[in-house]
Write an enzyme that holds these catalytic residues in place. Structure first.
Site, PDB file in Angstrom:
ATOM      1  N   GLU A   1       2.213  -8.236  -8.153  1.00 58.20           N
ATOM      2  CA  GLU A   1       0.904  -7.109  -8.218  1.00 58.20           C
ATOM      3  C   GLU A   1       1.347  -6.508  -9.543  1.00 58.20           C
ATOM      4  O   GLU A   1       2.792  -6.334  -9.909  1.00 58.20           O
ATOM      5  CB  GLU A   1       1.308  -6.274  -7.076  1.00 58.20           C
ATOM      6  CG  GLU A   1       0.624  -6.678  -5.767  1.00 58.20           C
ATOM      7  CD  GLU A   1       0.789  -5.612  -4.599  1.00 58.20           C
ATOM      8  OE1 GLU A   1       0.015  -6.027  -3.690  1.00 58.20           O
ATOM      9  OE2 GLU A   1       1.319  -4.657  -4.826  1.00 58.20           O
TER      10      GLU A   1
ATOM     11  N   ARG B   1       2.716  -0.266  13.888  1.00 61.57           N
ATOM     12  CA  ARG B   1       3.505   0.499  14.812  1.00 61.57           C
ATOM     13  C   ARG B   1       3.508   1.785  14.700  1.00 61.57           C
ATOM     14  O   ARG B   1       3.124   2.496  13.454  1.00 61.57           O
ATOM     15  CB  ARG B   1       4.936  -0.369  14.849  1.00 61.57           C
ATOM     16  CG  ARG B   1       5.442  -0.859  13.463  1.00 61.57           C
ATOM     17  CD  ARG B   1       6.169   0.463  12.697  1.00 61.57           C
ATOM     18  NE  ARG B   1       6.844  -0.049  11.705  1.00 61.57           N
ATOM     19  CZ  ARG B   1       7.128   0.480  10.594  1.00 61.57           C
ATOM     20  NH1 ARG B   1       6.933   1.757  10.898  1.00 61.57           N
ATOM     21  NH2 ARG B   1       7.688   0.001   9.756  1.00 61.57           N
TER      22      ARG B   1
ATOM     23  N   LYS C   1      11.652   5.675   2.025  1.00 59.95           N
ATOM     24  CA  LYS C   1      11.181   7.270   2.205  1.00 59.95           C
ATOM     25  C   LYS C   1      12.413   7.939   2.828  1.00 59.95           C
ATOM     26  O   LYS C   1      13.170   7.781   3.551  1.00 59.95           O
ATOM     27  CB  LYS C   1      10.045   7.511   3.108  1.00 59.95           C
ATOM     28  CG  LYS C   1       9.007   6.267   2.712  1.00 59.95           C
ATOM     29  CD  LYS C   1       8.006   6.215   3.950  1.00 59.95           C
ATOM     30  CE  LYS C   1       7.026   5.321   3.756  1.00 59.95           C
ATOM     31  NZ  LYS C   1       6.129   4.890   5.039  1.00 59.95           N
TER      32      LYS C   1
ATOM     33  N   HIS D   1       2.785   7.510  -3.061  1.00 57.32           N
ATOM     34  CA  HIS D   1       2.715   6.583  -1.774  1.00 57.32           C
ATOM     35  C   HIS D   1       2.035   7.588  -0.679  1.00 57.32           C
ATOM     36  O   HIS D   1       2.572   8.403  -0.363  1.00 57.32           O
ATOM     37  CB  HIS D   1       4.209   5.971  -1.378  1.00 57.32           C
ATOM     38  CG  HIS D   1       4.011   5.244  -0.038  1.00 57.32           C
ATOM     39  ND1 HIS D   1       4.847   4.145  -0.059  1.00 57.32           N
ATOM     40  CD2 HIS D   1       3.524   5.662   1.132  1.00 57.32           C
ATOM     41  CE1 HIS D   1       4.653   3.667   0.863  1.00 57.32           C
ATOM     42  NE2 HIS D   1       4.118   4.352   1.692  1.00 57.32           N
TER      43      HIS D   1
ATOM     44  N   ARG E   1      14.493  12.962   6.175  1.00 61.25           N
ATOM     45  CA  ARG E   1      15.380  12.361   6.996  1.00 61.25           C
ATOM     46  C   ARG E   1      16.698  12.507   6.709  1.00 61.25           C
ATOM     47  O   ARG E   1      17.047  12.438   5.626  1.00 61.25           O
ATOM     48  CB  ARG E   1      14.904  10.762   6.564  1.00 61.25           C
ATOM     49  CG  ARG E   1      13.304  10.490   6.940  1.00 61.25           C
ATOM     50  CD  ARG E   1      13.417   9.112   6.666  1.00 61.25           C
ATOM     51  NE  ARG E   1      11.972   8.548   6.755  1.00 61.25           N
ATOM     52  CZ  ARG E   1      11.454   7.504   6.891  1.00 61.25           C
ATOM     53  NH1 ARG E   1      12.208   6.271   6.714  1.00 61.25           N
ATOM     54  NH2 ARG E   1      10.122   7.194   6.757  1.00 61.25           N
TER      55      ARG E   1
ATOM     56  N   GLY F   1      10.626  -2.945   4.088  1.00 59.39           N
ATOM     57  CA  GLY F   1      11.583  -1.878   3.833  1.00 59.39           C
ATOM     58  C   GLY F   1      12.230  -2.088   2.495  1.00 59.39           C
ATOM     59  O   GLY F   1      13.289  -1.871   2.260  1.00 59.39           O
TER      60      GLY F   1
ATOM     61  N   GLU G   1      -1.071   2.011   4.285  1.00 60.39           N
ATOM     62  CA  GLU G   1      -0.387   2.451   3.262  1.00 60.39           C
ATOM     63  C   GLU G   1      -1.256   2.245   1.984  1.00 60.39           C
ATOM     64  O   GLU G   1      -1.628   0.962   1.662  1.00 60.39           O
ATOM     65  CB  GLU G   1       1.059   1.927   3.226  1.00 60.39           C
ATOM     66  CG  GLU G   1       1.728   2.171   4.379  1.00 60.39           C
ATOM     67  CD  GLU G   1       3.267   2.074   4.208  1.00 60.39           C
ATOM     68  OE1 GLU G   1       3.738   1.338   3.381  1.00 60.39           O
ATOM     69  OE2 GLU G   1       4.047   2.748   5.075  1.00 60.39           O
TER      70      GLU G   1
ATOM     71  N   LYS H   1       6.893  -9.808  -5.191  1.00 63.42           N
ATOM     72  CA  LYS H   1       6.934  -9.222  -3.841  1.00 63.42           C
ATOM     73  C   LYS H   1       7.129 -10.315  -3.017  1.00 63.42           C
ATOM     74  O   LYS H   1       6.494 -11.396  -3.048  1.00 63.42           O
ATOM     75  CB  LYS H   1       5.981  -8.483  -3.478  1.00 63.42           C
ATOM     76  CG  LYS H   1       5.734  -7.030  -3.962  1.00 63.42           C
ATOM     77  CD  LYS H   1       4.745  -6.310  -3.369  1.00 63.42           C
ATOM     78  CE  LYS H   1       4.672  -4.765  -3.779  1.00 63.42           C
ATOM     79  NZ  LYS H   1       3.592  -4.224  -2.955  1.00 63.42           N
TER      80      LYS H   1
END
Length: 445
Positions: free
Chosen positions: A200, A292, A237, A208, A338, A164, A275, A158
């Site tokens: 990780e 946010r 997502k 999630h 979405r 994103g 999260e 990571k």
């Protein structure tokens, strides 16, 4: 008190914020690029100003220009929405220095949570469990391989500054790891100016699940329960639901308490989301904090009756939260799908001219929309064109409502992901609540 609000964003989130402002009699200022001249948010705002060419670096990421317009129009505050400048600590600091209220936490908190390595450390200090991984940045591909051999594959590589899904990769072997480490370091350095990488352990068959928090400037913090956001493509997502169909009431309470604990430890203010990854035994681990409003905030609003944008504005105005944890409860079940302008099989964007756009309507349907009929979807921005939200008295009812609503959705002229969404909703594993982050990988044909 906020009398005039600038919205430094576009699309459905700009429309969403304007709607709450109208309810609160707050005047709005919108900004738009040349590509968004005819966008709905431009027409709906009380004042609208051209900010630059279509490219985001010359328009929606032009912090100096946005602040200049905010001052010229005598706006009191700036709402960044999500994406663009919403988690840019430098922008928040510029707002603070310009005497403008930034709708979000302090710039110092954004900066800390913007570094995934720093965020992991902060959560460990706060007593929130984190995914097993490296304590800090890994210097070389060889060091990464050495660490992976200790914890075992698969592992996640990571980027500390990533977001994103960018700069993030699952690897199964040492050869894959070394290649991924080098490539993602270069990409993170190029995109974020920070090539720091960490590792990780990959949580297999994970969920999630994230917790929404609200925190005011008077030390009051509440959580608005959880959202499950496991249905993802490319780590992004596409379907979210609240509450999670997976966790027990005991885990729900524990996750909520840990989220509040995290927010208090950070002296966090405004709306935020913690999260988590949740394994098959309901062990949960901090993943990241979004400082946010989230794309999927409507499903939390549907099950709690709380207008999160309204609370953001009240908190930014210095008002104490008029909510206590005892007053909050879950009412029914909500699901958000979405709607993207993209190929439903390859997930490649499909910009173009929309001939007909006709979303479904009904008592239990909520549409968050950024387009209309006879409208051009440009290739310059995220291809999400709308969000479809349903609210039922149970998960089964909500799934049935979503299926009916998707079948009624009419969009012509461009490809959309609606056929894929329907396949997910109709799938027996989704209906059974088996919605891990591997769902599309396993079942998308």
């Amino acid at each position: 008190m906020i009398n005039k609000l600038m919205i430094a964003n576009r699309g459905e989130i700009a429309v969403r914020i304007i709607c709450t402002c109208k309810k609160l009699n707050i005047r709005t200022v919108s900004v738009y690029s040349e590509a968004d001249k005819y966008a709905p948010h431009v027409e709906m705002a009380d004042e609208s100003y051209l900010i630059g060419p279509p490219r985001v670096q010359e328009s929606y990421l032009n912090a100096e220009k946005i602040i200049e317009i905010a001052k010229e129009t005598k706006a009191d505050a700036i709402h960044p929405g999500y994406g663009f400048l919403s988690e840019n600590a430098g922008f928040a600091e510029q707002c603070e220095q310009a005497g403008l209220v930034f709708i979000g936490p302090k710039s110092s908190v954004i900066q800390k949570m913007g570094s995934k390595i720093e965020a992991r450390r902060a959560m460990q200090t706060a007593g929130v469990p984190v995914v097993p991984g490296t304590d800090g940045a890994v210097a070389t591909a060889e060091d990464a391989a050495s660490y992976a051999s200790q914890i075992g594959y698969p592992v996640m590589v990571k980027a500390s500054a990533g977001g994103g899904g960018i700069g993030m990769q699952v690897v199964q072997t040492e050869a894959e790891l070394k290649e991924a480490f080098v490539n993602n370091t270069k990409r993170a350095q190029s995109l974020f100016g920070d090539g720091a990488m960490f590792m990780e352990k990959k949580i297999e068959n994970a969920r999630h699940i994230e917790v929404q928090v609200l925190a005011d400037h008077h030390g009051n913090v509440v959580h608005l329960f959880e959202r499950e956001c496991s249905i993802q493509r490319r780590n992004q997502k596409v379907i979210e639901e609240a509450p999670s169909p997976f966790i027990s009431e005991e885990t729900r309470q524990e996750m909520g308490e840990k989220a509040v604990q995290a927010a208090k430890a950070l002296a966090y203010t405004n709306a935020g989301t913690i999260e988590f990854l949740v394994d098959e035994q309901e062990n949960f681990y901090f993943l990241e904090m979004n400082t946010r409003i989230q794309v999927e905030h409507p499903i939390t609003e549907e099950i709690t009756g709380v207008d999160i944008v309204e609370k953001q504005l009240e908190i930014a105005s210095g008002k104490p939260l008029q909510l206590s944890q005892d007053e909050l409860f879950i009412n029914g079940h909500a699901i958000e799908a979405r709607i993207y302008a993209e190929d439903p099989k390859t997930f490649f964007p499909s910009p173009g001219h929309i001939d007909v756009f006709q979303p479904p309507e009904g008592e239990y349907i909520r549409n968050e929309v950024a387009v209309r009929s006879n409208y051009d979807v440009t290739p310059f921005y995220d291809p999400m064109i709308a969000k479809l939200v349903v609210h039922g008295k149970s998960r089964e009812v909500a799934i049935s409502l979503l299926k009916q609503a998707l079948e009624q959705y009419k969009v012509t002229g461009i490809k959309t992901n609606i056929p894929m969404l329907l396949r997910v909703v109709e799938h027996e594993q989704f209906q059974a609540g088996n919605t891990t982050t591997s769902f599309l990988e396993l079942y998308h044909g």
